[in-house]
Design a protein around this motif. Structure first.
Motif, PDB file in Angstrom:
ATOM      1  N   ARG A 100       0.825  -1.212   0.000  1.00 29.95           N
ATOM      2  CA  ARG A 100       0.000   0.000   0.000  1.00 29.95           C
ATOM      3  C   ARG A 100       0.861   1.265   0.000  1.00 29.95           C
ATOM      4  NH1 ARG A 100      -3.197  -3.395  -0.726  1.00 29.95           N
ATOM      5  NH2 ARG A 100      -5.326  -3.622   0.061  1.00 29.95           N
TER       6      ARG A 100
ATOM      7  N   SER B  89      -6.394   8.778   2.540  1.00 28.25           N
ATOM      8  CA  SER B  89      -7.829   8.686   2.246  1.00 28.25           C
ATOM      9  C   SER B  89      -8.188   7.405   1.497  1.00 28.25           C
ATOM     10  CB  SER B  89      -8.276   9.898   1.429  1.00 28.25           C
ATOM     11  OG  SER B  89      -7.576   9.912   0.185  1.00 28.25           O
ATOM     12  N   GLU B  90      -7.186   6.747   0.940  1.00 30.65           N
ATOM     13  CA  GLU B  90      -7.436   5.488   0.215  1.00 30.65           C
ATOM     14  C   GLU B  90      -7.198   4.264   1.102  1.00 30.65           C
ATOM     15  OE1 GLU B  90      -5.734   7.530  -3.895  1.00 30.65           O
ATOM     16  OE2 GLU B  90      -4.470   6.159  -2.746  1.00 30.65           O
ATOM     17  N   LEU B  91      -7.000   4.499   2.397  1.00 33.79           N
ATOM     18  CA  LEU B  91      -6.722   3.397   3.328  1.00 33.79           C
ATOM     19  C   LEU B  91      -7.796   3.356   4.415  1.00 33.79           C
ATOM     20  CD1 LEU B  91      -2.890   4.092   3.774  1.00 33.79           C
ATOM     21  CD2 LEU B  91      -3.921   2.270   2.401  1.00 33.79           C
ATOM     22  N   SER B  92      -8.043   2.155   4.959  1.00 29.82           N
ATOM     23  CA  SER B  92      -8.972   2.018   6.090  1.00 29.82           C
ATOM     24  C   SER B  92      -8.346   2.621   7.345  1.00 29.82           C
ATOM     25  CB  SER B  92      -9.286   0.541   6.321  1.00 29.82           C
ATOM     26  OG  SER B  92      -8.136  -0.115   6.838  1.00 29.82           O
ATOM     27  N   GLY B  93      -9.169   2.789   8.385  1.00 30.74           N
ATOM     28  CA  GLY B  93      -8.655   3.325   9.655  1.00 30.74           C
ATOM     29  C   GLY B  93      -7.525   2.480  10.215  1.00 30.74           C
TER      30      GLY B  93
ATOM     31  N   GLN C  46      -5.546   0.482   8.579  1.00 33.85           N
ATOM     32  CA  GLN C  46      -4.349   0.628   7.733  1.00 33.85           C
ATOM     33  C   GLN C  46      -3.655   1.959   8.003  1.00 33.85           C
ATOM     34  OE1 GLN C  46      -6.235   0.005   3.926  1.00 33.85           O
ATOM     35  NE2 GLN C  46      -5.468  -2.111   3.773  1.00 33.85           N
ATOM     36  N   GLN C  47      -4.450   3.028   8.186  1.00 34.59           N
ATOM     37  CA  GLN C  47      -3.840   4.324   8.488  1.00 34.59           C
ATOM     38  C   GLN C  47      -3.055   4.266   9.799  1.00 34.59           C
ATOM     39  OE1 GLN C  47      -6.273   7.950   7.837  1.00 34.59           O
ATOM     40  NE2 GLN C  47      -7.768   6.566   6.921  1.00 34.59           N
TER      41      GLN C  47
ATOM     42  N   LEU D 172     -10.839   3.240  16.472  1.00 29.80           N
ATOM     43  CA  LEU D 172     -11.040   2.055  15.633  1.00 29.80           C
ATOM     44  C   LEU D 172     -12.156   1.174  16.198  1.00 29.80           C
ATOM     45  CD1 LEU D 172      -7.252   1.156  15.220  1.00 29.80           C
ATOM     46  CD2 LEU D 172      -8.697   2.418  13.601  1.00 29.80           C
ATOM     47  N   ASP D 173     -12.826   0.422  15.304  1.00 25.58           N
ATOM     48  CA  ASP D 173     -13.803  -0.544  15.812  1.00 25.58           C
ATOM     49  C   ASP D 173     -13.059  -1.658  16.549  1.00 25.58           C
ATOM     50  OD1 ASP D 173     -13.421  -3.032  14.013  1.00 25.58           O
ATOM     51  OD2 ASP D 173     -13.531  -1.369  12.579  1.00 25.58           O
TER      52      ASP D 173
ATOM     53  N   THR E 262     -10.754  -4.156  14.535  1.00 22.97           N
ATOM     54  CA  THR E 262      -9.540  -3.506  14.019  1.00 22.97           C
ATOM     55  C   THR E 262      -8.593  -3.168  15.163  1.00 22.97           C
ATOM     56  OG1 THR E 262     -10.921  -2.582  12.279  1.00 22.97           O
ATOM     57  CG2 THR E 262      -8.731  -1.646  12.520  1.00 22.97           C
TER      58      THR E 262
END
Ligand code: ADP
Ligand code: MG
Length: 234
Positions: free
Chosen positions: A138, A144-148, A150-151, A176-177, A180
């Motif tokens: 990645r 903005s193109e990554l999930s929370g 991943q960020q 995060l949930d 995650t």
């Protein structure tokens, strides 16, 4: 062995001597050794972020002593303190704090710009750090193109890139949930298994459960919780 960090009767008073005075830390004695995964737990307002800011050399105490890798931080001037911070401590925050116009790779490489590492080595090390958090594929993506999750992993790679003695995370799973969040905790545990010292600041007992030691903050005072290993011994 010299502790990675050690505080002796560390205290912090905000707005001392004014009607707005707040005693945020009271006589905190804390010792973190190399390779430990420790959580600092406590309710909102108990002084966790204040302690993190002192340990991270982002603020100065009003009393007591802080030794970072055996060095008395109060003996350093601002420049030496900034260098110590850059070389010794990697920060992770609840809100990731990534730069939105930069790729994951550029975000991770950034702290090395300040550390004066030449560009080819910077990019090489940033790639390795992204690989170490499982995000090698990645590298070219923007936040903005990554999930929370991943960020947050990019932010952890950025925190690791100067090979800090201590990874210091303030509520790293707070945004995060729960699933995650568990993944991120698993990552901290893998980093510890490879020798990284990690301190997690959290109000969540579920996070603290994953750690070897739990330090509890209440009203600015820090208390070590009895070790679960000791409890298991008859
Ligand atoms: P936590 O991170 O556990 O929520 P903090 O360290 O942020 O706790 O805050 C501890 C106490 O210090 C709180 O009462 C808070 O209102 C106060 N405080 C924190 N930062 C400041 C500041 N810059 N000025 C004045 N009071 C502060
Ligand atoms: Mg806080």
């Amino acid at each position: 062995m010299t502790p990675v960090i050690e505080t002796r009767a560390l205290g912090k008073v905000y707005a001392a001597g004014t009607p707005a005075e707040v005693v945020a830390l009271r006589d905190v004695d804390m010792r973190i050794d190399g390779g430990e995964l420790v959580s600092i737990m406590g309710p909102s307002g108990s002084g966790k972020s204040t302690l993190m800011n002192l340990v991270g050399c982002l603020d100065t105490p009003t009393s007591g002593q802080y030794l970072c890798g055996g060095v008395d931080v109060a003996s350093l001037d601002a420049e030496a303190r900034a260098r110590l911070r850059l070389e010794t401590i990697g920060f992770v925050f609840q809100g990731f704090n990534l730069l939105s116009r930069m790729s994951a790779l550029e975000n991770v490489a950034m702290p090395m710009g300040y550390a004066g590492v030449p560009r080819p080595e910077r990019l090489q090390r940033a790639r390795e750090a992204l690989d170490s958090v499982g995000l090698g594929d990645r590298a070219a993506h923007r936040p903005s193109e990554l999930s929370g999750g991943q960020q947050q992993r990019v932010a952890i790679a950025r925190a690791l890139v100067n090979r800090p003695a201590l990874l210091l995370a303030d509520e790293p799973t707070g945004a995060l949930d729960s699933r995650t969040g568990e993944e991120i905790l698993g990552l901290f545990k893998r980093l510890q298994a490879s020798g990284q010292t990690v301190v997690l600041i959290t109000h969540d007992p579920g996070v603290a459960e994953h750690c070897d030691r739990v330090l509890e903050m209440h009203d600015g005072a820090l208390h070590e919780q009895p070790s679960r290993h000791a409890e298991a011994t008859p």
